[in-house]
Design a protein around this motif. Structure first.
Motif, short mmCIF file in Angstrom:
data_model
loop_
_atom_site.label_atom_id
_atom_site.label_comp_id
_atom_site.label_asym_id
_atom_site.label_seq_id
_atom_site.Cartn_x
_atom_site.Cartn_y
_atom_site.Cartn_z
N ASP A 508 0.97 -1.26 0.07
CA ASP A 508 -0.10 -0.03 -0.24
C ASP A 508 0.78 1.45 -0.19
OD1 ASP A 508 -2.48 -1.07 0.03
OD2 ASP A 508 -2.00 -1.79 2.40
N VAL A 509 0.35 2.07 -1.08
CA VAL A 509 1.30 3.44 -0.92
C VAL A 509 0.65 4.38 0.02
CG1 VAL A 509 1.69 5.60 -2.52
CG2 VAL A 509 1.67 3.29 -3.47
N PRO A 510 1.55 5.20 0.84
CA PRO A 510 1.08 6.14 2.05
C PRO A 510 0.00 6.95 1.32
CG PRO A 510 3.14 5.94 1.93
CD PRO A 510 3.04 5.28 0.69
N ARG A 511 -1.39 7.11 2.20
CA ARG A 511 -2.47 8.00 1.71
C ARG A 511 -2.38 9.52 2.54
NH1 ARG A 511 -6.31 5.53 -1.00
NH2 ARG A 511 -6.31 3.54 -1.57
N ARG A 512 -1.56 9.49 3.52
CA ARG A 512 -1.37 10.61 4.50
C ARG A 512 -0.17 11.17 4.20
NH1 ARG A 512 2.37 10.25 8.45
NH2 ARG A 512 2.84 8.13 9.28
N ASP A 513 -0.28 12.61 3.95
CA ASP A 513 1.03 13.24 3.97
C ASP A 513 2.01 13.09 4.93
OD1 ASP A 513 -0.30 14.29 1.75
OD2 ASP A 513 -0.59 16.36 2.30
N GLY A 514 3.39 12.69 4.47
CA GLY A 514 4.17 12.54 5.62
C GLY A 514 4.34 10.82 5.71
N ALA A 535 8.36 7.89 0.30
CA ALA A 535 7.71 9.12 1.14
C ALA A 535 6.86 10.03 0.34
CB ALA A 535 9.14 9.88 1.40
N ARG A 536 5.57 10.27 0.99
CA ARG A 536 4.43 11.05 0.51
C ARG A 536 4.90 12.54 1.07
NH1 ARG A 536 -1.73 10.10 -0.71
NH2 ARG A 536 -2.25 12.15 -1.16
N LEU A 607 8.63 6.00 10.56
CA LEU A 607 7.66 5.96 9.31
C LEU A 607 7.12 7.24 8.86
CD1 LEU A 607 6.71 2.18 8.83
CD2 LEU A 607 8.92 3.26 8.14
N THR A 608 7.78 8.42 9.12
CA THR A 608 7.19 9.81 8.93
C THR A 608 8.40 10.54 8.43
OG1 THR A 608 5.74 9.71 10.74
CG2 THR A 608 6.24 11.81 10.07
N ALA A 609 7.92 11.09 7.37
CA ALA A 609 8.72 12.22 6.62
C ALA A 609 8.31 13.56 6.69
CB ALA A 609 8.53 11.76 4.99
N LYS A 610 9.39 14.44 6.88
CA LYS A 610 8.77 16.08 6.91
C LYS A 610 10.00 16.87 6.53
CE LYS A 610 6.04 15.91 11.37
NZ LYS A 610 5.88 16.61 12.83
N VAL A 611 9.52 18.06 5.98
CA VAL A 611 10.50 18.99 5.29
C VAL A 611 10.85 19.87 6.80
CG1 VAL A 611 10.99 20.93 4.03
CG2 VAL A 611 9.83 18.77 3.00
N ILE A 612 12.06 19.91 7.25
CA ILE A 612 12.52 20.63 8.41
C ILE A 612 13.69 21.50 7.81
CG2 ILE A 612 11.25 18.96 10.11
CD1 ILE A 612 14.17 18.04 10.70
N THR A 613 14.13 22.28 8.96
CA THR A 613 15.31 22.98 8.78
C THR A 613 16.24 22.78 9.78
OG1 THR A 613 14.06 25.02 8.02
CG2 THR A 613 16.20 25.43 8.85
N ARG A 620 14.84 17.42 3.67
CA ARG A 620 13.70 16.37 3.82
C ARG A 620 14.24 15.25 5.01
NH1 ARG A 620 12.70 15.50 -2.72
NH2 ARG A 620 11.75 17.73 -2.97
N ALA A 621 13.76 15.15 5.94
CA ALA A 621 13.63 14.18 6.89
C ALA A 621 12.85 13.20 6.77
CB ALA A 621 13.76 14.79 8.49
N LEU A 622 13.49 11.88 7.14
CA LEU A 622 12.72 10.50 6.85
C LEU A 622 13.23 9.75 7.93
CD1 LEU A 622 12.87 11.51 3.84
CD2 LEU A 622 12.87 9.25 3.09
N ARG A 623 12.11 9.45 9.05
CA ARG A 623 12.40 8.65 10.28
C ARG A 623 12.40 7.36 9.81
NH1 ARG A 623 10.06 8.39 16.40
NH2 ARG A 623 11.39 6.75 16.85
N ILE A 624 13.53 6.73 9.34
CA ILE A 624 13.46 5.53 8.56
C ILE A 624 15.17 5.36 8.54
CG2 ILE A 624 13.41 5.83 6.09
CD1 ILE A 624 11.89 3.35 5.74
N ASN A 625 15.53 3.77 8.92
CA ASN A 625 16.75 3.66 8.48
C ASN A 625 17.13 2.36 8.19
OD1 ASN A 625 17.89 2.42 11.12
ND2 ASN A 625 16.98 4.33 11.61
N TYR A 626 18.18 1.87 7.76
CA TYR A 626 18.48 0.41 7.27
C TYR A 626 19.67 -0.28 8.31
CZ TYR A 626 19.74 -3.22 3.64
OH TYR A 626 19.73 -4.37 2.96
N VAL A 627 19.48 0.39 9.63
CA VAL A 627 20.25 0.01 10.69
C VAL A 627 19.54 -0.56 11.91
CG1 VAL A 627 22.31 1.02 9.94
CG2 VAL A 627 21.06 2.16 11.56
N GLY A 628 18.22 -0.33 11.92
CA GLY A 628 17.31 -0.75 13.01
C GLY A 628 17.47 -0.05 14.39
N GLU A 629 17.81 1.37 14.35
CA GLU A 629 17.84 2.23 15.47
C GLU A 629 16.89 3.35 15.24
OE1 GLU A 629 19.52 1.73 18.46
OE2 GLU A 629 20.28 -0.29 17.73
N LEU A 630 16.77 4.06 16.53
CA LEU A 630 16.20 5.48 16.16
C LEU A 630 16.99 6.11 15.55
CD1 LEU A 630 14.57 7.95 17.52
CD2 LEU A 630 16.33 8.17 19.05
#
Length: 806
Positions: A508-514, A535-536, A607-613, A620-630
């Motif tokens: 399923d493709v994300p339906r909510r922004d972020g 990331a939407r 699993l959230t994406a936001k545009v932040i400064t 673009r900050a994506l709360r996801i990674n390939y190492v299994g940590e915060l």
């Protein structure tokens, strides 16, 4: 000559003819093969015709093996005589690393199922009584290697193709190729035009010229290669059976018996160069050689005499000096060219006689069925991008040629042709001790060495072991930062962007922004073509991230799945954004010091994406990674990357932040049991077999590959992925090691690494489905030693994903 065909193949060497024959065997007989001269009149006719099995790639081994099993049967199949010499082969090892390599390749031989053995120096003379064994530590003896007359097998397959209905047109030079508005291709020849659905560039030494007509780039160099043949030698006249072909790293040459004399073909380790100053010759150049350069070859011929004194006892009868095509990585090109569909490359083979039949078989399967029986990733022309310039291609092809008999250890690469694509942080990381590897032209850090230290490459754990351990533990215990700017990145926008992605992804493709989702693009048969992070960013705006090596491949997969009328724009933004992954228990504290954005778990969940400064830079900050940590992936405008890096390192100072590379990332992802595209996920595998059913939507009525998946579920399961803990040793699984259960071969590893936080050697393997039960014991053949392994029922690290969600 008909004006229409389903397939037009340009080139009548063994690659083009092998493809025509196998397309016809697959049922596509509306084929026109066009050759400017006579069949084989390019590089094929003067090739030495070697057919070895020894190979460090399982898929390439299967290609070689198919040819050596087909050639003895071709006369019966086609009615055309074939001169096949099943003399066997001996590959010599003169270093300990080569002996390790032999043991790794021996494991591949068990998977491919060909007869071989590793023998000691004292046993070599039993197979070759004239060979001197000074400096030799071992030999890899293949029982059914051989050599063949190139013209024989090519003409036999041409005869077979004709019998099945294919048309072969000799003396028909192609002058141009154009793409029509209909999506078809028009091939313009001296004798007329042919409109076709598929066109294949199998033009050998001219393949880059042919490709230029349609704007394609083909990274091939025409290397000048020699072999010499002596007059008959008395000791060989009455000798039977024929001596095995010898491949010797000391003389960097192949040595074999030929018409009662000796044939020697050196791959010189210095002074090698391209043929014709790099420019293909006139169009009427055929069945011709170029002036030999024997003086330049003298050092290697002298070494060949030391290895095989018989060679020095006879005069030279003939010298063959001609062009062989070569790619920068020594592997031929076979598959779709990037860009518009149905333009196929099938060229660049430097060992084409052995490979021509198998290469044709598997490309034919891909063209007809949408996939081959084997993974074609290592042959896919899209493994090279526009960065593979003519200058790069020639320099690296020369280096690859000069290393033909060199043992490249895991992760070792050519030193020429580097620094083509660099992160904005390249020099900073280099100063920190980064040890780089090249991935799709990018320089990417594998690990960080102490001052003045460089990697000691080996099949076993080496000097990188302790630094990588420190890097991995820093991520698990504190915080780490890795530069992943090489990621492929795309923007997909337009009013139909959501429906387009929903149609092409199994998940399923994300339906909510972020929202963020992991998506898989399947082929029509339900097997995995690509893995992407979606990331939407807005209602009609998505950001897609995929593997560095997949940049052109995935761009094609996205563009070719567009349906007529869809309002979707797909843009490759790989070089516009750098990427830093910040991960570890202290990642939030570090990031929060560099931004006013709320990065708490409540405001910025997993699993959230936001545009932040961050540090004054919008990213673009994506709360996801390939190492299994915060942690977060921070996708930063490339020009601003260094400022963000410096701010993060400064903010993390009290946490002792650690730069880490891909070795540590691989260790960390193995602890989390994360699959890797190209290893666990290939076009040989479906998501059920990869134990990734959770990424298949149960809600969507349709997506590309859904029907194929449903058909596959109706059949008995073939294989299933298991996650393994491997017994102690001084090496870890590389992939393609045989897996045994109760003495029976039941599977194959796909990848592995040592998990430093859990202190276990870990691996993935595909095995018989009934053996996936946790606790099941296996043995893995690793460098000649069977190591015990057992199935783990869940990830070794944080199986409930608590650290990711914190």
């Amino acid at each position: 000559m008909n004006s229409q065909a389903r397939v037009v193949i340009v080139g009548g060497g063994i690659m083009g003819v092998g493809l025509a024959y196998h397309l016809a065997l697959e049922g596509w007989t509306d084929i026109a093969l066009l050759e400017k001269g006579e069949l084989t009149s390019g590089s094929t006719w003067h090739a030495a015709g070697q057919c070895p099995h020894f190979n460090g790639s399982l898929n390439l081994t299967k290609i070689h093996l198919y040819g050596t099993r087909l050639f003895p049967k071709l006369e019966a199949l086609t009615g055309q005589a074939v001169s096949w010499h099943p003399c066997g082969g001996l590959r010599l090892a003169i270093t300990d690393e080569e002996v390790d390599w032999f043991h790794y390749v021996h494991g591949i031989s068990r998977l491919a199922d060909y007869d071989c053995e590793i023998i000691g120096p004292s046993e070599i003379r039993r197979h070759h009584p004239f060979l001197e064994t000074f400096g030799v530590k071992a030999a890899f003896h293949t029982l059914h290697d051989g050599h063949v007359a190139p013209a024989d097998v090519t003409n036999a397959m041409a005869a077979g193709a004709r019998k099945l209905g294919a048309a072969v047109h000799r003396r028909t030079r192609v002058c141009d190729i154009k793409r029509l508005a209909s999506g078809e291709w028009r091939v313009i020849t001296e004798k007329g035009e042919i409109t076709c659905e598929h066109v294949v560039n199998a033009a050998g030494s001219y393949c880059d010229v042919v490709a230029s007509w349609t704007g394609h780039i083909v990274p091939i160099a025409n290397m000048l290669h020699h072999y010499v043949i002596t007059e008959p030698i008395p000791e060989l006249i009455e000798l039977a059976p024929e001596l095995p072909v010898v491949r010797d790293p000391y003389s960097h040459a192949y040595l074999r018996e030929e018409t009662n004399g000796v044939l020697v073909g050196p791959y010189e380790t210095a002074t090698a160069h391209v043929c014709w100053d790099g420019k293909p010759p006139r169009w009427d150049f055929e069945s011709e050689l170029v002036p030999p350069e024997l003086d330049r070859l003298t050092p290697w011929l002298e070494k060949a005499t030391e290895r095989l004194p018989l060679f020095g006892r006879a005069g030279l009868k003939s010298v063959v000096s001609g062009a062989i095509t070569h790619t920068p990585d020594g592997v031929y090109l076979s598959g779709p060219a990037p860009g518009p569909a149905n333009y196929w490359m099938h060229c660049g083979a430097s060992i084409g006689i052995c490979q021509g039949a198998g290469a044709g078989k598997y490309l034919a399967q891909w063209m007809v069925h949408g996939q081959a029986e084997i993974s074609m990733r290592e042959f896919d022309p899209r493994r090279f991008g526009p960065w593979a310039s003519k200058d790069y291609t020639e320099k690296v092809s020369v280096a690859d040629y000069q290393h033909m008999y060199y043992c490249y250890r895991p992760a070792e690469q050519h030193e020429v042709g580097r620094d083509l694509r660099k992160s904005p942080l390249h020099e900073v990381l280099k100063a920190k001790g980064a040890q780089f590897s090249q991935v799709f032209g990018w320089e990417r850090a594998r690990w960080y060495a102490r001052a003045g230290e460089h990697e000691a490459f080996s099949f076993r754990r080496s000097n990188w072991w302790q630094p990588v351990r420190e890097e991995a533990l820093a991520v698990r215990e504190r915080v780490g930062l890795i530069d992943l700017s090489s990621f492929a990145k795309y923007e997909i926008t337009g009013k139909d962007a959501f429906s387009f992605l929903d149609h092409i992804c199994a998940n399923d493709v994300p339906r909510r922004d972020g929202g963020i989702a992991l998506g898989h693009l399947l082929n029509r048969n339900g097997l995995v073509e690509s893995e992407v992070t979606i990331a939407r960013l807005g209602q009609d705006r998505f950001y897609i991230v995929s593997a560095a090596a997949a940049e052109l491949h995935d761009l094609d997969e996205l563009r070719r799945r567009l349906r007529e009328g869809e309002q979707v724009a797909i843009e490759n933004v790989t070089e516009a954004f750098g990427t830093l992954m910040l991960a570890g228990p202290s990642a939030r504290e570090v990031l929060s010091q560099c931004t006013h954005a709320d990065v708490s778990n409540e405001a910025f969940g997993w699993l959230t994406a936001k545009v932040i400064t961050v540090a004054g830079v919008q990213l673009r900050a994506l709360r996801i990674n390939y190492v299994g940590e915060l942690g977060w992936e921070l996708h930063i405008p490339a020009a601003s990357m260094q400022g963000v890096y410096e701010a993060l390192m400064k903010a993390g100072a009290r946490h002792d932040p650690r730069l880490f590379g891909t070795y540590a990332m691989n260790s960390l992802r193995m602890e989390k049991a994360y699959r890797a595209w190209g290893a666990e996920l290939t076009n040989e595998i479906d998501l059920n077999e990869a134990a990734m059913e959770r990424f298949i939507s149960s809600k969507k009525p349709r997506f590309i590959g859904k029907a194929g998946l449903a058909d596959r579920r109706k059949r008995a399961e073939r294989i299933k992925l298991v996650y393994l803990e491997v017994g102690e040793g001084n090496t870890d699984c590389l992939g393609n090691e045989p897996v045994y259960h109760d003495g029976r071969l039941v599977g194959i590893t796909s990848s592995g690494a040592y998990g430093h936080a859990v202190e276990k050697s870990l691996a993935f393997a595909y095995v018989d489905p009934e053996l996936v039960v946790p606790g099941t014991s296996f043995e893995i053949l690793m460098l000649g030693e069977k190591r015990r392994a057992r199935v783990l029922g869940r990830p070794a690290w944080d199986p409930l994903n608590e650290r990711l969600r914190q």
